[in-house]
Design a protein around this motif. Structure first.
Motif, PDB file in Angstrom:
ATOM      1  N   GLU A  20       0.831  -1.202   0.000  1.00 57.89           N
ATOM      2  CA  GLU A  20       0.000   0.000   0.000  1.00 57.89           C
ATOM      3  C   GLU A  20       0.871   1.261   0.000  1.00 57.89           C
ATOM      4  N   LYS A  21       0.559   2.179  -0.932  1.00 61.86           N
ATOM      5  CA  LYS A  21       1.284   3.448  -1.002  1.00 61.86           C
ATOM      6  C   LYS A  21       0.719   4.449   0.017  1.00 61.86           C
ATOM      7  N   LYS A  22       1.454   5.557   0.164  1.00 62.63           N
ATOM      8  CA  LYS A  22       1.072   6.612   1.116  1.00 62.63           C
ATOM      9  C   LYS A  22       0.945   6.083   2.550  1.00 62.63           C
ATOM     10  N   SER A  23       1.783   5.110   2.867  1.00 62.93           N
ATOM     11  CA  SER A  23       1.738   4.523   4.207  1.00 62.93           C
ATOM     12  C   SER A  23       3.080   3.856   4.510  1.00 62.93           C
ATOM     13  N   GLU A  72       7.028  17.585  -1.626  1.00 66.44           N
ATOM     14  CA  GLU A  72       7.955  16.615  -2.199  1.00 66.44           C
ATOM     15  C   GLU A  72       7.792  15.252  -1.524  1.00 66.44           C
ATOM     16  N   GLN A  73       7.640  15.274  -0.205  1.00 65.69           N
ATOM     17  CA  GLN A  73       7.461  14.013   0.522  1.00 65.69           C
ATOM     18  C   GLN A  73       6.112  13.374   0.188  1.00 65.69           C
ATOM     19  N   VAL A  74       5.084  14.193   0.011  1.00 66.50           N
ATOM     20  CA  VAL A  74       3.764  13.675  -0.361  1.00 66.50           C
ATOM     21  C   VAL A  74       3.840  12.960  -1.712  1.00 66.50           C
ATOM     22  N   LYS A  75       4.528  13.560  -2.674  1.00 65.50           N
ATOM     23  CA  LYS A  75       4.667  12.956  -4.004  1.00 65.50           C
ATOM     24  C   LYS A  75       5.436  11.646  -3.956  1.00 65.50           C
ATOM     25  N   LEU A  76       6.494  11.601  -3.150  1.00 67.94           N
ATOM     26  CA  LEU A  76       7.277  10.369  -3.023  1.00 67.94           C
ATOM     27  C   LEU A  76       6.450   9.243  -2.412  1.00 67.94           C
ATOM     28  N   LEU A  77       5.623   9.573  -1.416  1.00 72.17           N
ATOM     29  CA  LEU A  77       4.775   8.564  -0.785  1.00 72.17           C
ATOM     30  C   LEU A  77       3.692   8.060  -1.742  1.00 72.17           C
ATOM     31  N   GLU A  78       3.276   8.927  -2.645  1.00 68.42           N
ATOM     32  CA  GLU A  78       2.261   8.529  -3.626  1.00 68.42           C
ATOM     33  C   GLU A  78       2.842   7.634  -4.728  1.00 68.42           C
ATOM     34  N   LYS A  79       4.107   7.793  -5.039  1.00 68.19           N
ATOM     35  CA  LYS A  79       4.720   7.083  -6.166  1.00 68.19           C
ATOM     36  C   LYS A  79       5.175   5.682  -5.817  1.00 68.19           C
TER      37      LYS A  79
END
Length: 279
Positions: A152-155, A196-203
């Motif tokens: 699971e992404k964003k986690s 930037e951290q939000v985008k990395l967690l989404e990818k």
């Protein structure tokens, strides 16, 4: 005959001559006065004579500034107290007490009871003999299997919370023996923007996050980090900085930790899906 001559002599003397004995006495008196003047010491000479004097030491009056300085010197600092005290490992009771002390002024008795964390939620605490890798291996022996099933992404599966970005980098280096092939992400504010951290967690899928409570709280607030899949939350509890302060001794960090706990962590603990560790 002789008496007659003497009488005639006195009679024939001038009037002033009769007083000659007194005059002679007067001259003798003048000599006496001169003698007395010579024997009397000169006042100028007597002044030159040094007389012994008593010495008195006058202490300067203590000003308000001096009193303030004295009080400041006598005041003990927390670093002095901690330097003399032996380090003790953190316990679950320490966290519970800190929470009650923090919220006691603005929460009711019922609300304080709701903040209690079940004892079953706590993992074994560090006894100050472990490295971070050895401690994580002890509390999570099935880490390899767990991270393989996480997609699971964003986690993240595990969060390690510390007091600063520099300390977070140290912890990332020291967790190498435990992490294996796990994806680790820095979750602190220094040189990294939130977006930037939000985008990395989404990818990509991240297994382990290490950072500060303020940035982690901000990521949760903006929806970049979902806490529901979280299985382990570890506090860097016993480490002390140069001022001998633990992370929970710093008011700003303590405030952010408690706010983060109320953003879903306490509910996860009560549902027994999340475990807390004090390293």
């Amino acid at each position: 005959m002789a008496d007659d001559l003497g009488d005639e002599w006195w009679e024939n003397q001038p009037a002033g001559a009769a007083s000659s004995p007194e005059a002679s006495d007067g001259e003798g008196g003048g000599d006496t006065e001169m003698t007395q003047k010579e024997t009397v010491p000169d006042p100028a000479l007597s002044k030159k004579t040094k007389q012994p004097k008593e010495c008195f030491l006058i202490q300067p009056k203590e000003t308000n500034k001096d009193a303030t300085k004295t009080r400041k010197r006598r005041k003990k600092k927390i670093t002095d107290i901690l330097a003399k005290s032996e380090p003790k490992p953190g316990t679950p009771e320490d966290l519970q007490k800190l929470m009650k002390d923090y919220y006691s002024s603005n929460r009711s008795v019922i609300e304080l009871e709701e903040l209690n964390i079940p004892d079953s939620c706590f993992l074994k605490s560090n006894d100050l003999t472990h490295s971070l890798s050895s401690y994580l291996k002890e509390i999570c022996p099935k880490w390899v299997k767990l991270r393989k099933s996480h997609s699971e992404k964003k986690s993240v599966l595990m969060l390690i919370i510390c007091s600063s970005a520099i300390r977070a980098l140290e912890l990332i280096r020291s967790v190498t023996a435990f992490r294996g092939d796990s994806k680790v992400m820095k979750l602190f504010a220094k040189h990294i923007k939130v977006q930037e951290q939000v985008k990395l967690l989404e990818k990509r899928v991240v297994h382990l996050g290490v950072g500060t409570p303020g940035r982690i709280k901000e990521l949760v607030k903006q929806g970049g980090l979902n806490l529901n899949p979280l299985k382990f939350l570890v506090f860097d509890w016993n480490w002390r900085d140069q001022k001998l302060r633990r992370m929970m001794d710093i008011p700003e960090i303590r405030k952010e930790v408690f706010e983060l706990l109320e953003m879903g962590v306490l509910n996860l603990c009560k549902s027994e899906s999340l475990k807390l560790g004090l390293f």
